[in-house]
Write a protein that holds these residues in place. Structure first.
Motif, PDB file in Angstrom:
ATOM      1  N   UNK A 198       0.812  -1.216   0.000  1.00  0.00           N
ATOM      2  CA  UNK A 198       0.000   0.000   0.000  1.00  0.00           C
ATOM      3  C   UNK A 198       0.846   1.267   0.000  1.00  0.00           C
ATOM      4  N   UNK A 199       2.158   1.109   0.140  1.00  0.00           N
ATOM      5  CA  UNK A 199       3.030   2.274   0.201  1.00  0.00           C
ATOM      6  C   UNK A 199       3.442   2.765  -1.168  1.00  0.00           C
ATOM      7  N   UNK A 200       4.306   3.776  -1.197  1.00  0.00           N
ATOM      8  CA  UNK A 200       4.785   4.314  -2.473  1.00  0.00           C
ATOM      9  C   UNK A 200       5.680   3.320  -3.200  1.00  0.00           C
ATOM     10  N   UNK A 201       5.871   3.474  -4.500  1.00  0.00           N
ATOM     11  CA  UNK A 201       6.682   2.509  -5.268  1.00  0.00           C
ATOM     12  C   UNK A 201       8.105   2.352  -4.756  1.00  0.00           C
ATOM     13  N   UNK A 202       8.733   3.454  -4.307  1.00  0.00           N
ATOM     14  CA  UNK A 202      10.117   3.347  -3.852  1.00  0.00           C
ATOM     15  C   UNK A 202      10.218   2.460  -2.606  1.00  0.00           C
ATOM     16  N   UNK A 203       9.229   2.543  -1.726  1.00  0.00           N
ATOM     17  CA  UNK A 203       9.239   1.687  -0.532  1.00  0.00           C
ATOM     18  C   UNK A 203       8.976   0.236  -0.909  1.00  0.00           C
ATOM     19  N   UNK A 204       8.082   0.032  -1.856  1.00  0.00           N
ATOM     20  CA  UNK A 204       7.803  -1.319  -2.341  1.00  0.00           C
ATOM     21  C   UNK A 204       9.059  -1.953  -2.925  1.00  0.00           C
ATOM     22  N   UNK A 205       9.780  -1.214  -3.745  1.00  0.00           N
ATOM     23  CA  UNK A 205      10.995  -1.750  -4.365  1.00  0.00           C
ATOM     24  C   UNK A 205      12.080  -2.032  -3.327  1.00  0.00           C
ATOM     25  N   UNK A 206      12.206  -1.156  -2.338  1.00  0.00           N
ATOM     26  CA  UNK A 206      13.216  -1.354  -1.305  1.00  0.00           C
ATOM     27  C   UNK A 206      12.918  -2.606  -0.472  1.00  0.00           C
TER      28      UNK A 206
END
Length: 295
Positions: free
Chosen positions: A118-126
């Motif tokens: 549910x978070x932003x894409x950068x957090x998902x990728x990290x």
């Protein structure tokens, strides 16, 4: 008066859901058999102190490597200790490791999965990079490395299981959250001004917890086998604490004189694996509408 009626309706709904679950489980013979095995294993572990006839660490003067008898239901080991008492107490260790490690992994994986989904894409990728990094290490090699650094103990085994299992649960939650975040009812909630905590707690969490619980039930045998394997290698629970792995290790050294310690240590692992596997399959059939035979 209205509140009392509502409370009664809620209780009736819960009772109906419980009876419906029991009926569906009863129609699955393997699932029912697995549930019985799981209940027996958990009950014997919880009430182990009341069940064991002897101190599992007590070295007796009587016969060593004795076969099963009325006095010693599973015989004795090379030190004269009652194998039945050690097997029952070993189940307590297995349950402790499974409950603590998987409970920790479930909590952390659920939180990280919700953040990734549910978070932003950068957090998902990290977070995905973190999950892939952890999963890139073979579990056994990682376990041996951790135990070598921290020393053989129950805490080391719990740490290894929790760390290596978190990415599995987190990925499942992330996938489910990604599939739900663009659903119409979620979009409607956000349009009405619902905050992220409400959306995650009220709408997404109930939809992802079911698959997670099924996955946990299927992972319990893997955790028990890993703990037994590390104890068998001398890198798990330290003697004289009884463990199914240490029972197998002790019996293996004297297998030419008596096979009973090995048989007694292996039977609970096999039965526990069958029980949780059958129960997990039954839960999957019950909670996944696509697999229900009546649909």
């Amino acid at each position: 008066m209205a509140e009392g009626t509502h409370a009664i309706a809620v209780e009736e709904a819960r009772f109906g859901a419980l009876t419906g679950f029991a009926r569906r489980l009863a129609r699955n013979p393997l699932g029912l058999f697995g549930a019985v095995l799981v209940v027996l294993m958990v009950a014997s572990a919880i009430f182990a102190d009341l069940i064991v006839p002897y101190d599992p660490t007590q070295i007796m003067v009587g016969p060593r490597l004795a076969p099963p008898s009325l006095e010693f239901l599973m015989g004795t080991d090379q030190l004269g200790r009652d194998v039945f008492s050690r097997v029952i107490m070993g189940g307590q260790v297995a349950l402790l490791v499974s409950a603590t490690a998987l409970g920790t992994a479930l909590s952390v994986g659920l939180l990280l999965g919700l953040l990734a989904g549910f978070g932003p894409p950068w957090l998902d990728n990290a977070l995905l990079l973190l999950f892939d990094t952890i999963r890139s290490f073979p579990v056994i090699i990682f376990a041996l490395a951790v135990v070598t650094l921290l020393g053989p103990s129950l805490a080391s085994v719990i740490f290894v299981v929790a760390v290596t299992t978190v990415p599995i649960y987190a990925r499942v939650v992330r996938t489910q959250t990604h599939a739900l975040r663009n659903s119409e009812f979620i979009i409607a909630e956000r349009a009405m001004g619902a905050g992220v905590p409400r959306i995650l707690g009220i709408h997404i969490l109930p939809n992802v917890i079911g698959p997670l619980l099924i996955l946990v039930s299927m992972d319990v045998p893997l955790v028990i086998t890993l703990e037994a394997g590390l104890s068998f290698l001398g890198m798990g629970v330290r003697p004289p604490t009884p463990s199914w792995g240490t029972i197998l290790n002790d019996g293996y050294g004297y297998i030419n004189q008596s096979v009973w310690p090995v048989v007694s240590g292996g039977i609970p692992i096999v039965l526990t694996t069958l029980g949780f596997t059958f129960l997990g399959e039954a839960l999957r059939d019950i909670f996944d509408p696509k697999l229900r035979k009546e649909l």
